[in-house]
Design a protein around this motif. Structure first.
Motif, PDB file in Angstrom:
ATOM      1  N   GLN A  18       0.860  -1.178   0.000  1.00 51.89           N
ATOM      2  CA  GLN A  18       0.000   0.000   0.000  1.00 51.89           C
ATOM      3  C   GLN A  18       0.904   1.239   0.000  1.00 51.89           C
ATOM      4  O   GLN A  18       1.912   1.249   0.712  1.00 51.89           O
ATOM      5  N   TYR A  19       0.584   2.204  -0.847  1.00 46.97           N
ATOM      6  CA  TYR A  19      -0.714   2.410  -1.496  1.00 46.97           C
ATOM      7  C   TYR A  19      -0.518   2.454  -3.001  1.00 46.97           C
ATOM      8  O   TYR A  19       0.445   3.057  -3.489  1.00 46.97           O
ATOM      9  N   ALA A  20      -1.464   1.845  -3.721  1.00 48.84           N
ATOM     10  CA  ALA A  20      -1.492   1.859  -5.178  1.00 48.84           C
ATOM     11  C   ALA A  20      -2.946   2.095  -5.565  1.00 48.84           C
ATOM     12  O   ALA A  20      -3.753   1.181  -5.580  1.00 48.84           O
ATOM     13  N   ALA A  21      -3.277   3.331  -5.862  1.00 49.73           N
ATOM     14  CA  ALA A  21      -4.680   3.721  -6.028  1.00 49.73           C
ATOM     15  C   ALA A  21      -5.280   3.153  -7.303  1.00 49.73           C
ATOM     16  O   ALA A  21      -4.748   3.345  -8.393  1.00 49.73           O
ATOM     17  N   TYR A  22      -6.398   2.466  -7.152  1.00 48.46           N
ATOM     18  CA  TYR A  22      -7.103   1.858  -8.289  1.00 48.46           C
ATOM     19  C   TYR A  22      -7.377   2.883  -9.385  1.00 48.46           C
ATOM     20  O   TYR A  22      -7.188   2.604 -10.573  1.00 48.46           O
TER      21      TYR A  22
ATOM     22  N   TRP B 115       2.678   0.716 -14.109  1.00 46.77           N
ATOM     23  CA  TRP B 115       2.658   0.407 -12.685  1.00 46.77           C
ATOM     24  C   TRP B 115       3.254  -0.951 -12.351  1.00 46.77           C
ATOM     25  O   TRP B 115       3.875  -1.110 -11.307  1.00 46.77           O
ATOM     26  N   ARG B 116       3.091  -1.927 -13.218  1.00 42.10           N
ATOM     27  CA  ARG B 116       3.538  -3.280 -12.878  1.00 42.10           C
ATOM     28  C   ARG B 116       5.029  -3.297 -12.547  1.00 42.10           C
ATOM     29  O   ARG B 116       5.452  -3.779 -11.494  1.00 42.10           O
ATOM     30  N   SER B 117       5.839  -2.769 -13.444  1.00 45.87           N
ATOM     31  CA  SER B 117       7.284  -2.748 -13.200  1.00 45.87           C
ATOM     32  C   SER B 117       7.648  -1.767 -12.092  1.00 45.87           C
ATOM     33  O   SER B 117       8.573  -2.003 -11.309  1.00 45.87           O
ATOM     34  N   GLU B 118       6.896  -0.680 -11.997  1.00 47.88           N
ATOM     35  CA  GLU B 118       7.191   0.332 -10.988  1.00 47.88           C
ATOM     36  C   GLU B 118       6.893  -0.184  -9.585  1.00 47.88           C
ATOM     37  O   GLU B 118       7.636   0.100  -8.633  1.00 47.88           O
TER      38      GLU B 118
ATOM     39  N   LEU C  61       0.220  -8.336  -8.875  1.00 46.99           N
ATOM     40  CA  LEU C  61      -1.214  -8.126  -9.071  1.00 46.99           C
ATOM     41  C   LEU C  61      -1.512  -6.677  -8.715  1.00 46.99           C
ATOM     42  O   LEU C  61      -1.381  -6.274  -7.554  1.00 46.99           O
ATOM     43  N   THR C  62      -1.883  -5.878  -9.702  1.00 48.69           N
ATOM     44  CA  THR C  62      -2.275  -4.502  -9.473  1.00 48.69           C
ATOM     45  C   THR C  62      -3.738  -4.470  -9.033  1.00 48.69           C
ATOM     46  O   THR C  62      -4.446  -5.486  -9.123  1.00 48.69           O
TER      47      THR C  62
ATOM     48  N   GLY D 127     -10.523  -3.437  -6.773  1.00 52.07           N
ATOM     49  CA  GLY D 127      -9.402  -4.005  -6.035  1.00 52.07           C
ATOM     50  C   GLY D 127      -9.571  -3.943  -4.530  1.00 52.07           C
ATOM     51  O   GLY D 127      -8.584  -4.025  -3.784  1.00 52.07           O
ATOM     52  N   ASN D 128     -10.830  -3.835  -4.051  1.00 56.68           N
ATOM     53  CA  ASN D 128     -11.061  -3.718  -2.618  1.00 56.68           C
ATOM     54  C   ASN D 128     -11.135  -5.083  -1.961  1.00 56.68           C
ATOM     55  O   ASN D 128     -11.958  -5.924  -2.325  1.00 56.68           O
ATOM     56  N   LEU D 129     -10.285  -5.281  -0.964  1.00 60.17           N
ATOM     57  CA  LEU D 129     -10.153  -6.576  -0.306  1.00 60.17           C
ATOM     58  C   LEU D 129     -11.379  -6.950   0.512  1.00 60.17           C
ATOM     59  O   LEU D 129     -11.681  -8.122   0.712  1.00 60.17           O
TER      60      LEU D 129
END
Length: 518
Positions: free
Chosen positions: A402-406, A413-416, A442-443, A456-458
């Motif tokens: 966290q945090y990776a905003a949907y 983003w994947r590589s970052e 997994l983004t 993407g909310n758990l």
């Protein structure tokens, strides 16, 4: 003639399987439909590379004890690992906080003797509040503000349990719920290391920072579902929980179909009639029980035209706001955490959250749809306690980031995400990068697309004060029933919310069976 099922369960996550097992155990004819080729939903252990098996989405949690008992899950192969369930929080200055059951004060004292003295009182208070919440979580919430007569006993039980805390602790419990983590932890402790490690638990899976009002509740929620800040996991990976539930459901006569995506919940004259699969097949049922989140259930599978506009608006307003990513590494060896006294410290949960301010700065990026430069990380090395999850001498590492905003995700983003996770962890485990043989990301959009986690909310909806207890999923509909006759909800979007407890489904099955037996 088309089979008429007593209940069709939509989704074979652990809640869907729990509901199926309870209903089948009671003699109901149950069919479970799962879009993916495997059961488990977000509680699943999958082989990403030959010999390496990881807890793909959720990597901590345990079913409520009464669910395990009611469904005889130990007889269906469930075995929980209790070795080294500690919380290890390395610090940028080379120190580390290592909280283990029965020995927390000793480690805390290295950072603050005052905090070590206060820890037993803090732990005792949260355990009392957690005991109250356990009682609340076992109940079906009444329809407030005007409960039915039949719901009055539950409301009275809740009031008596709250008063049973005693006047002082009752007032303290009510005072804590709306507090921020910063306020709660600041009242008790002075050590940044301790406040950061505990604060991380209170923002896990939540798009809020520790300065936000109401975040103390999520800390209490997790404290209720597990033993304080400690975690257990299952032998063979967390997915073993779902496998045991599937075996229990099947043993009681439930039918489980994978690769069977539900495209529509069929409704006629305000009553559910069954489901239509994505391939066009129609299946009939007296009841349909959705383990999917409320938005996906009502807005996609049912459709707004079948529902009252005010209800549709309330569902639209459910806050999802996912902001975590999951990263997995296959490692050629065990990484060396400089501050770890021995490998036992790495066998529980590793938390990178040196302070509440660190967590708040990590959250700052999500406010604007961004990606944290220095993220909060929760790490597990499950192969350390369960060697069956990796080839001999090698390990798997799972990282909740966290945090990776949907809403801000882009193609870079994947590589970052991998870069930022490795850079952040390398401060504490300098040899990590040299040990990585494979990585997997997994983004938030991946979590939505592959595992059905909307935005993407758990938790199938944020666990905040306006979305908890009798307001979950929406005010007036916290009893697992829906405005569609015969349609029920049983997922974490209902009371008591997210985690791996199985309680939403247990409670929903109980309410369904009350109607059947009435």
């Amino acid at each position: 003639m088309t089979t008429l099922y007593d209940a069709i369960i939509v989704g074979a996550g652990h809640n869907g399987l729990t509901a199926a097992a309870y209903l089948a155990q009671a003699g109901q004819r149950v069919l479970v439909l799962e879009r993916r080729s495997v059961v488990g939903g977000s509680v699943v252990t999958e082989e990403l590379w030959p010999g390496f098996r990881v807890d793909t989405v959720q990597h901590r949690g345990q079913l409520a004890a009464d669910v395990v008992r009611d469904l005889n899950l130990t007889q269906h192969g469930l075995q929980m690992l209790t070795t080294h369930p500690g919380l290890f929080a390395p610090q940028p200055d080379g120190g580390a906080l290592w909280i283990t059951p029965g020995r927390a004060a000793e480690s805390i004292a290295r950072f603050s003797k005052a905090d070590a003295q206060k820890w037993p009182g803090f732990f005792a208070l949260l355990r009392k509040v957690a005991d109250f919440l356990k009682h609340a979580y076992a109940l079906t919430m009444p329809r407030l503000p005007q409960p039915d007569l039949a719901e009055a006993p539950a409301l009275a039980q809740l009031g008596l349990k709250l008063r049973g805390l005693g006047k002082r602790d009752m007032m303290e419990a009510l005072r804590i719920l709306p507090m921020s983590l910063d306020e709660l932890l600041g009242e008790w402790f002075e050590s940044d290391a301790l406040k950061g490690a505990l604060g991380a638990l209170g923002v896990h899976g939540l798009t809020q920072g520790p300065l936000s009002a109401g975040t103390a509740y999520l800390l209490l929620h997790y404290w209720t579902l597990q033993d304080g800040p400690f975690r257990l996991t299952a032998k063979g990976g967390l997915g073993a929980i779902s496998q045991a539930l599937a075996r229990a459901a099947a043993a009681n006569g439930a039918e489980i179909r994978t690769s069977a995506e539900v495209g529509q919940i069929c409704v006629a004259d305000g009553r559910v009639t069954g489901v239509r699969l994505a391939n066009g097949d129609e299946l009939r049922a007296r009841r349909v029980v959705s383990a999917l989140d409320p938005k996906r259930t009502f807005l996609q599978l049912v459709g707004p035209l079948e529902l009252d506009p005010h209800f549709v608006h309330a569902v639209h307003c459910i806050k999802m706001r996912g902001s975590f990513a999951k990263v997995h590494f296959a490692l050629n060896g065990l990484p060396h955490f400089s501050a770890a006294p021995d490998t036992a410290a790495l066998g529980g949960t590793i938390v990178i959250a040196p302070s509440l301010r660190y967590l708040e700065r990590a959250y700052d990026a999500a406010k604007y749809g961004g990606l944290s430069e220095q993220p909060y990380l929760e790490i597990t090395l499950p192969s350390l306690n369960d060697p069956s999850l990796a080839p001999a001498g090698q390990h798997v590492m799972s990282v909740h980031m966290q945090y990776a905003a949907y809403r801000g995700e882009n193609e870079d983003w994947r590589s970052e995400i991998v870069r930022r996770v490795i850079e952040t962890l390398s401060v504490y485990a300098p040899d990590l990068q040299s040990l990585i043989s494979h990585s997997h990301v997994l983004t938030p959009h991946d979590l939505e697309r592959e595992y059905g986690l909307t935005e993407g909310n758990l938790h199938h909806g944020e666990l905040m004060l306006d979305q908890f207890l009798f307001m979950r999923p929406v005010p007036g509909w916290a009893q697992y029933r829906t405005p569609i006759d015969g349609l029920w909800l049983c997922g974490p979007g209902t009371h008591p919310g997210g985690g791996v407890s199985g309680l939403p489904a247990r409670n929903a099955a109980r309410e369904i069976l009350r109607g059947v037996n009435a």
